[in-house]
Design an enzyme around this catalytic site. Structure first.
Site, mmCIF file in Angstrom:
data_model
loop_
_atom_site.group_PDB
_atom_site.id
_atom_site.type_symbol
_atom_site.label_atom_id
_atom_site.label_comp_id
_atom_site.label_asym_id
_atom_site.label_seq_id
_atom_site.Cartn_x
_atom_site.Cartn_y
_atom_site.Cartn_z
ATOM 1 N N HIS A 113 -27.307 -26.976 7.259
ATOM 2 C CA HIS A 113 -25.940 -26.842 7.817
ATOM 3 C C HIS A 113 -24.955 -27.237 6.708
ATOM 4 O O HIS A 113 -24.948 -26.612 5.662
ATOM 5 C CB HIS A 113 -25.877 -27.723 9.072
ATOM 6 N N HIS A 170 -27.372 -16.625 7.512
ATOM 7 C CA HIS A 170 -26.592 -17.255 8.581
ATOM 8 C C HIS A 170 -27.147 -16.810 9.917
ATOM 9 O O HIS A 170 -27.571 -15.666 10.055
ATOM 10 C CB HIS A 170 -25.106 -16.870 8.478
ATOM 11 N N ASP A 210 -21.148 -21.706 1.900
ATOM 12 C CA ASP A 210 -21.563 -22.775 0.999
ATOM 13 C C ASP A 210 -21.964 -22.286 -0.382
ATOM 14 O O ASP A 210 -22.181 -23.087 -1.283
ATOM 15 C CB ASP A 210 -22.752 -23.536 1.618
HETATM 16 N N1 CMC Z 1 -33.597 -17.783 1.665
HETATM 17 C C1 CMC Z 1 -34.746 -17.082 1.830
HETATM 18 N N2 CMC Z 1 -35.154 -16.624 3.008
HETATM 19 C C2 CMC Z 1 -34.403 -16.871 4.075
HETATM 20 C C3 CMC Z 1 -33.190 -17.598 3.985
HETATM 21 C C4 CMC Z 1 -32.795 -18.034 2.714
HETATM 22 N N3 CMC Z 1 -31.663 -18.717 2.543
HETATM 23 N N4 CMC Z 1 -32.636 -17.701 5.202
HETATM 24 C C5 CMC Z 1 -33.456 -17.065 6.040
HETATM 25 N N5 CMC Z 1 -34.515 -16.564 5.353
HETATM 26 C C6 CMC Z 1 -35.595 -15.755 5.906
HETATM 27 C C7 CMC Z 1 -36.575 -16.592 6.715
HETATM 28 O O1 CMC Z 1 -37.611 -17.088 5.912
HETATM 29 C C8 CMC Z 1 -37.035 -15.598 7.735
HETATM 30 O O2 CMC Z 1 -37.944 -14.727 7.119
HETATM 31 P P1 CMC Z 1 -39.236 -14.190 7.941
HETATM 32 O O3 CMC Z 1 -38.668 -13.334 9.030
HETATM 33 O O4 CMC Z 1 -40.035 -13.468 6.938
HETATM 34 O O5 CMC Z 1 -39.931 -15.426 8.474
HETATM 35 C C9 CMC Z 1 -35.775 -14.770 8.032
HETATM 36 O O6 CMC Z 1 -34.995 -14.836 6.831
HETATM 37 C C10 CMC Z 1 -34.970 -15.284 9.212
HETATM 38 O O7 CMC Z 1 -34.684 -16.665 8.978
HETATM 39 P P2 CMC Z 1 -34.449 -17.732 10.115
HETATM 40 O O8 CMC Z 1 -34.815 -19.074 9.602
HETATM 41 O O9 CMC Z 1 -35.121 -17.264 11.381
HETATM 42 O O10 CMC Z 1 -32.893 -17.606 10.338
HETATM 43 P P3 CMC Z 1 -31.974 -18.652 11.115
HETATM 44 O O11 CMC Z 1 -30.909 -17.864 11.747
HETATM 45 O O12 CMC Z 1 -32.782 -19.542 11.978
HETATM 46 O O13 CMC Z 1 -31.396 -19.574 9.933
HETATM 47 C C11 CMC Z 1 -30.032 -20.487 8.261
HETATM 48 C C12 CMC Z 1 -30.104 -19.531 9.453
HETATM 49 C C13 CMC Z 1 -28.584 -20.576 7.778
HETATM 50 C C14 CMC Z 1 -30.497 -21.891 8.681
HETATM 51 C C15 CMC Z 1 -30.949 -19.932 7.129
HETATM 52 O O14 CMC Z 1 -30.491 -18.670 6.723
HETATM 53 C C16 CMC Z 1 -31.035 -20.884 5.937
HETATM 54 O O15 CMC Z 1 -31.863 -21.784 5.928
HETATM 55 N N6 CMC Z 1 -30.149 -20.668 4.889
HETATM 56 C C17 CMC Z 1 -30.128 -21.581 3.756
HETATM 57 C C18 CMC Z 1 -29.309 -22.814 4.122
HETATM 58 C C19 CMC Z 1 -27.831 -22.513 4.168
HETATM 59 O O16 CMC Z 1 -27.282 -21.887 3.268
HETATM 60 N N7 CMC Z 1 -27.183 -23.039 5.208
HETATM 61 C C20 CMC Z 1 -25.739 -22.908 5.369
HETATM 62 C C21 CMC Z 1 -25.364 -22.067 6.552
HETATM 63 S S1 CMC Z 1 -23.611 -21.627 6.527
HETATM 64 C C22 CMC Z 1 -22.805 -23.127 6.752
HETATM 65 C C23 CMC Z 1 -22.872 -23.590 8.128
HETATM 66 O O17 CMC Z 1 -22.102 -23.080 8.963
HETATM 67 O O18 CMC Z 1 -23.693 -24.472 8.410
#
Ligand code: CMC
Length: 430
Positions: free
Chosen positions: A268, A307, A363
């Site tokens: 986050h 996201h 970010d």
């Molecule tokens: N790098 C590589 N792969 C990723 C990433 C990433 N940053 N984010 C998601 N994926 C992949 C994930 O491994 C999954 O792949 P698969 O379907 O093969 O298992 C797929 O994309 C879907 O990911 P998810 O974890 O189900 O997606 P989510 O909606 O639960 O997570 C997130 C959203 C923001 C937590 C995630 O994208 C992440 O961890 N990003 C990196 C951390 C980040 O930049 N966070 C800041 C978010 S914006 C600020 C805020 O509002 O908090």
């Protein structure tokens, strides 16, 4: 003739049920009447991480993740970033309308006159280790404020809530700046009421021996725009924490401490810090392809990408990228920018990221600006928490005034043991 209802046929019993559809949702509680027999508890919906569950009705901010739209109270984020100020935006987020000139003056006056901290707060901060993370200090000290303002427990009194709103928006920058000064070992700098919200924050952070601190107007405005971009973001992890903890009717300082703790995590608000550490770890443009390869192989994530809601682009990231150029004209170009640009270029043309709709989020570039402005990396999530305070308070007030809301208490699907008898220690197998 179409009807705003959903008909569900339970194939276990052959019975059919009709449930109303309102605003594109059905009420999970309407599923409860779907039972196999009279003993049955009734059907529940199962939604770990709330991926398809609306937990509230809200009028604060609107996101269309497919179109890359973010609006506060109906106003596009691009217009606010260009024409508003953080305090004006905070007023809008909290009270639903842009303030009149008089309202804005009054609001600014009230925030400005609640920036001081009780002197005892400094003693808490003094107690932290010199290398304590400022988010840890912020979480603890904002929680501690509840002990200074026991009146804040009176959460049903609107005027009382307003007073805590002034205090929280006024004091978060002071707590953050004091935490920073403690970590660098310089004396605390007190608020200067003649400066703007962000100008004063820069003063409390960076004032040294000069009689009057003069913020650089470009950096002061850049920080103000970053604060506007971070003011609210509908039901994200920390807003959900604010609402959930606040639903127990605890005081707002304790609820904000919980929201700040939620924001601290690297998935986050801690992501801006993680991006910078990642860029430093990559170290050189030539290492970008191998880094992207390792992410695709499942070794870590590309921080600042992806996201839960935005599946096209994050409109905040677009604004920040432009802002970065303005800041770098004053501070000089951040050498990590080239690595970030290369990373973005490679990721945006790679099928792994395209197919998963992973784009730079807020970010990805904000940390580069913060670093160029002289902030240490571990201050980055703190710079997210300060402006998000207005959003948290807006979400909290909306929750308290919503007659449909109660204490947040999800159900679970229990998959553990059925009842079993206690086995004395001597009879247990190794
Ligand atoms: N790098 C590589 N792969 C990723 C990433 C990433 N940053 N984010 C998601 N994926 C992949 C994930 O491994 C999954 O792949 P698969 O379907 O093969 O298992 C797929 O994309 C879907 O990911 P998810 O974890 O189900 O997606 P989510 O909606 O639960 O997570 C997130 C959203 C923001 C937590 C995630 O994208 C992440 O961890 N990003 C990196 C951390 C980040 O930049 N966070 C800041 C978010 S914006 C600020 C805020 O509002 O908090």
């Amino acid at each position: 003739m179409s009807k705003d209802t959903l008909t569900i046929v339970d194939n276990r019993t052959g019975k059919s049920y009709e449930v109303p559809i309102t605003h594109g949702t059905i009420k999970a509680i309407d599923l409860r009447k779907i039972k196999v027999d009279a003993e049955d508890f009734g059907l529940m919906s199962y939604d770990p991480a709330f991926t398809n569950t609306a937990s509230c009705q809200s009028k604060v901010s609107f996101i269309d993740g497919d179109k890359g739209i973010l609006r506060y109270r109906g106003y596009p984020i691009e217009e606010l970033a260009e024409r508003s100020t953080y305090l004006e935006t905070a007023y809008l987020v909290l009270f639903g309308e842009l303030p009149s000139k008089k309202q804005l003056e009054q609001w600014t006056f009230n925030i400005t006159h609640h920036t001081m901290l009780h002197e005892n707060v400094k003693k808490f901060i003094d107690g932290f280790h010199h290398d304590a993370h400022p988010m840890g200090m912020l979480v603890s000290t904002v929680a501690a404020l509840s002990t200074f303002y026991p009146d804040a427990k009176n959460i049903t009194d609107k005027n009382c809530r307003l007073l805590q709103t002034y205090r929280l928006i006024g004091k978060m920058p002071t707590l953050a700046a004091f935490a920073y000064r403690h970590s660098v070992g310089t004396p605390y700098a007190y608020p200067d009421n003649d400066l703007s919200y962000t100008g004063n924050f820069l003063n409390m952070l960076f004032k040294m021996t000069e009689i009057r601190y003069k913020p650089d107007p470009v950096l002061e405005r850049a920080l103000d725009v970053l604060f506007i971009l971070h003011a609210d973001h509908e039901q994200n992890c920390s807003a959900n924490a604010m609402r959930s903890v606040g639903s127990s009717h605890v005081d707002p300082y304790s609820a904000i401490a919980a929201a700040t703790a939620a924001l601290y995590g690297p998935l986050h608000g801690g992501a801006n810090e993680a991006v910078l550490r990642m860029l430093k770890q990559i170290g050189d443009i030539k290492n970008v392809p191998s880094f992207v390869k390792s992410v695709k192989e499942g070794h870590g994530r590309l921080m600042g990408f992806g996201h839960r809601v935005y599946k096209n682009y994050d409109p905040r990231a677009k604004i920040i990228k432009t802002l970065a150029d303005q800041v770098f004209e004053v501070t000089g170009r951040n050498p990590l920018l080239d690595i970030a640009l290369e990373l973005e270029k490679i990721a945006l043309s790679d099928d792994y990221f395209i197919s998963r709709k992973l784009y730079p989020n807020v970010d990805f570039y904000s940390g580069l600006i913060y670093q160029a402005m002289g902030f240490p990396v571990d201050m980055f999530p703190v710079l997210f928490a300060i402006p998000r305070t207005s959003g948290w308070l807006a979400q909290w007030a909306e929750m308290l005034e919503d007659p449909e809301q109660k204490i947040a208490r999800p159900r679970q699907v229990y998959l553990g043991h059925d009842v079993r008898g206690y086995v004395p220690l001597v009879e247990r197998k190794a």
